[in-house]
Scaffold this motif. Structure first.
Motif, PDB file in Angstrom:
ATOM      1  N   VAL A  20       0.812  -1.220   0.000  1.00 30.47           N
ATOM      2  CA  VAL A  20       0.000   0.000   0.000  1.00 30.47           C
ATOM      3  C   VAL A  20       0.845   1.271   0.000  1.00 30.47           C
ATOM      4  N   GLY A  21       2.051   1.228   0.557  1.00 26.03           N
ATOM      5  CA  GLY A  21       2.913   2.401   0.563  1.00 26.03           C
ATOM      6  C   GLY A  21       3.273   2.843  -0.840  1.00 26.03           C
ATOM      7  N   GLU A  22       3.628   1.896  -1.680  1.00 29.57           N
ATOM      8  CA  GLU A  22       3.943   2.204  -3.080  1.00 29.57           C
ATOM      9  C   GLU A  22       2.715   2.762  -3.789  1.00 29.57           C
ATOM     10  N   TYR A  23       1.559   2.174  -3.540  1.00 33.18           N
ATOM     11  CA  TYR A  23       0.320   2.636  -4.165  1.00 33.18           C
ATOM     12  C   TYR A  23       0.037   4.100  -3.811  1.00 33.18           C
ATOM     13  N   PHE A  24       0.050   4.435  -2.522  1.00 26.55           N
ATOM     14  CA  PHE A  24      -0.244   5.816  -2.133  1.00 26.55           C
ATOM     15  C   PHE A  24       0.854   6.771  -2.585  1.00 26.55           C
ATOM     16  N   GLY A  25       2.101   6.308  -2.624  1.00 29.56           N
ATOM     17  CA  GLY A  25       3.185   7.131  -3.143  1.00 29.56           C
ATOM     18  C   GLY A  25       2.964   7.503  -4.593  1.00 29.56           C
ATOM     19  N   GLN A  26       2.506   6.543  -5.405  1.00 31.74           N
ATOM     20  CA  GLN A  26       2.222   6.818  -6.813  1.00 31.74           C
ATOM     21  C   GLN A  26       1.034   7.756  -6.979  1.00 31.74           C
ATOM     22  N   LYS A  27       0.141   7.767  -5.995  1.00 31.44           N
ATOM     23  CA  LYS A  27      -1.028   8.661  -6.037  1.00 31.44           C
ATOM     24  C   LYS A  27      -0.686  10.058  -5.509  1.00 31.44           C
ATOM     25  N   GLY A  28       0.526  10.230  -4.990  1.00 32.89           N
ATOM     26  CA  GLY A  28       0.926  11.527  -4.462  1.00 32.89           C
ATOM     27  C   GLY A  28       0.341  11.853  -3.104  1.00 32.89           C
ATOM     28  N   VAL A  29      -0.118  10.838  -2.387  1.00 29.69           N
ATOM     29  CA  VAL A  29      -0.693  11.054  -1.056  1.00 29.69           C
ATOM     30  C   VAL A  29       0.459  11.126  -0.048  1.00 29.69           C
ATOM     31  N   GLN A  30       0.540  12.227   0.679  1.00 31.79           N
ATOM     32  CA  GLN A  30       1.577  12.414   1.690  1.00 31.79           C
ATOM     33  C   GLN A  30       1.172  11.685   2.963  1.00 31.79           C
ATOM     34  N   ALA A  31       1.966  10.716   3.360  1.00 32.53           N
ATOM     35  CA  ALA A  31       1.653   9.946   4.561  1.00 32.53           C
ATOM     36  C   ALA A  31       2.834   9.960   5.520  1.00 32.53           C
ATOM     37  N   PRO A  51       9.343   8.507   6.813  1.00 36.82           N
ATOM     38  CA  PRO A  51       8.817   7.583   5.816  1.00 36.82           C
ATOM     39  C   PRO A  51       7.309   7.401   5.989  1.00 36.82           C
ATOM     40  N   PRO A  52       6.651   6.833   4.977  1.00 40.09           N
ATOM     41  CA  PRO A  52       5.202   6.612   5.080  1.00 40.09           C
ATOM     42  C   PRO A  52       4.868   5.740   6.298  1.00 40.09           C
ATOM     43  N   PHE A  53       3.739   6.042   6.932  1.00 38.16           N
ATOM     44  CA  PHE A  53       3.314   5.277   8.097  1.00 38.16           C
ATOM     45  C   PHE A  53       3.094   3.810   7.749  1.00 38.16           C
ATOM     46  N   LEU A  54       2.291   3.532   6.721  1.00 37.33           N
ATOM     47  CA  LEU A  54       2.069   2.149   6.264  1.00 37.33           C
ATOM     48  C   LEU A  54       2.838   1.930   4.968  1.00 37.33           C
ATOM     49  N   THR A  55       3.667   0.913   4.946  1.00 42.97           N
ATOM     50  CA  THR A  55       4.358   0.555   3.710  1.00 42.97           C
ATOM     51  C   THR A  55       3.714  -0.689   3.106  1.00 42.97           C
ATOM     52  N   LYS A  56       3.541  -1.695   3.938  1.00 41.58           N
ATOM     53  CA  LYS A  56       2.887  -2.932   3.508  1.00 41.58           C
ATOM     54  C   LYS A  56       1.885  -3.329   4.592  1.00 41.58           C
ATOM     55  N   VAL A  57       0.774  -3.890   4.163  1.00 44.40           N
ATOM     56  CA  VAL A  57      -0.214  -4.410   5.095  1.00 44.40           C
ATOM     57  C   VAL A  57      -0.159  -5.924   5.005  1.00 44.40           C
ATOM     58  N   SER A  58       0.057  -6.555   6.151  1.00 43.79           N
ATOM     59  CA  SER A  58       0.104  -8.007   6.232  1.00 43.79           C
ATOM     60  C   SER A  58      -1.183  -8.509   6.866  1.00 43.79           C
ATOM     61  N   ILE A  71      -8.364   0.617   2.637  1.00 43.32           N
ATOM     62  CA  ILE A  71      -7.084   1.223   3.002  1.00 43.32           C
ATOM     63  C   ILE A  71      -7.099   2.744   2.989  1.00 43.32           C
ATOM     64  N   SER A  72      -6.254   3.297   3.832  1.00 49.82           N
ATOM     65  CA  SER A  72      -5.862   4.697   3.801  1.00 49.82           C
ATOM     66  C   SER A  72      -4.372   4.685   4.139  1.00 49.82           C
ATOM     67  N   PRO A  73      -3.677   5.804   4.010  1.00 47.94           N
ATOM     68  CA  PRO A  73      -2.251   5.805   4.355  1.00 47.94           C
ATOM     69  C   PRO A  73      -1.978   5.595   5.839  1.00 47.94           C
ATOM     70  N   TRP A  74      -3.014   5.716   6.687  1.00 49.30           N
ATOM     71  CA  TRP A  74      -2.829   5.649   8.131  1.00 49.30           C
ATOM     72  C   TRP A  74      -3.546   4.485   8.790  1.00 49.30           C
ATOM     73  N   GLY A  75      -4.279   3.706   8.048  1.00 48.16           N
ATOM     74  CA  GLY A  75      -4.992   2.590   8.651  1.00 48.16           C
ATOM     75  C   GLY A  75      -5.656   1.702   7.624  1.00 48.16           C
ATOM     76  N   TYR A  76      -6.182   0.590   8.084  1.00 49.47           N
ATOM     77  CA  TYR A  76      -6.848  -0.352   7.189  1.00 49.47           C
ATOM     78  C   TYR A  76      -7.850  -1.189   7.970  1.00 49.47           C
ATOM     79  N   GLN A  77      -8.740  -1.817   7.221  1.00 47.03           N
ATOM     80  CA  GLN A  77      -9.707  -2.750   7.791  1.00 47.03           C
ATOM     81  C   GLN A  77      -9.812  -3.929   6.840  1.00 47.03           C
ATOM     82  N   VAL A  78      -9.918  -5.099   7.384  1.00 48.79           N
ATOM     83  CA  VAL A  78     -10.043  -6.322   6.588  1.00 48.79           C
ATOM     84  C   VAL A  78     -11.185  -7.148   7.163  1.00 48.79           C
ATOM     85  N   TYR A  79     -11.840  -7.912   6.297  1.00 46.79           N
ATOM     86  CA  TYR A  79     -12.916  -8.776   6.757  1.00 46.79           C
ATOM     87  C   TYR A  79     -13.079  -9.937   5.774  1.00 46.79           C
ATOM     88  N   ARG A  80     -13.822 -10.944   6.177  1.00 47.90           N
ATOM     89  CA  ARG A  80     -14.122 -12.049   5.268  1.00 47.90           C
ATOM     90  C   ARG A  80     -15.360 -11.672   4.481  1.00 47.90           C
TER      91      ARG A  80
END
Length: 118
Positions: free
Chosen positions: A68-79, A82-89, A107-116
């Protein structure tokens, strides 16, 4: 036939997250994991094929690693630098050999949520 898919939604821009690299690993032990697949999400934020399917599916623990860090970096989102989230495991235990597992990630640059998902 068992399968594992994913879907990523970008909460900052309010749309699917396209071109996000997703790796999937089978956890063999706490110190060893086997890389099974690596795909990028399409324009709908989904992978075009299952991350795991059929004969590749084994009962046990999996890790999905989202870049996700690479994704938001390409979108120009300042997080931050270094970025707070680089990869979400996301580690999940999957057991039903006949089940379809869908794992959505919000996802956002500062948090995430996952579910089934379904």
């Amino acid at each position: 036939m068992p399968s594992v898919t994913t879907h990523i939604l970008d909460l900052v821009h309010g749309r699917p997250a396209a071109e996000v690299s997703v790796c999937v690993y089978f956890i063999q032990s706490e110190t060893k994991k086997e890389k099974l697949n690596e795909l990028k999400t399409n324009q709908d934020g989904r992978v075009d094929e299952p991350l795991v399917r059929g004969a590749d599916f084994k009962q046990g623990e999996y890790e999905l690693l989202y870049n996700v860090g690479e994704y938001f970096g390409q979108k120009g989102v300042q997080a931050g630098e270094p970025p707070f989230l680089t990869k979400v495991s996301v580690r999940v235990a999957l057991s039903a050999a006949e089940a379809h597992y869908h794992i959505p990630l919000l996802i956002s640059p500062w948090g995430y949520q996952v579910y089934r998902g379904s």
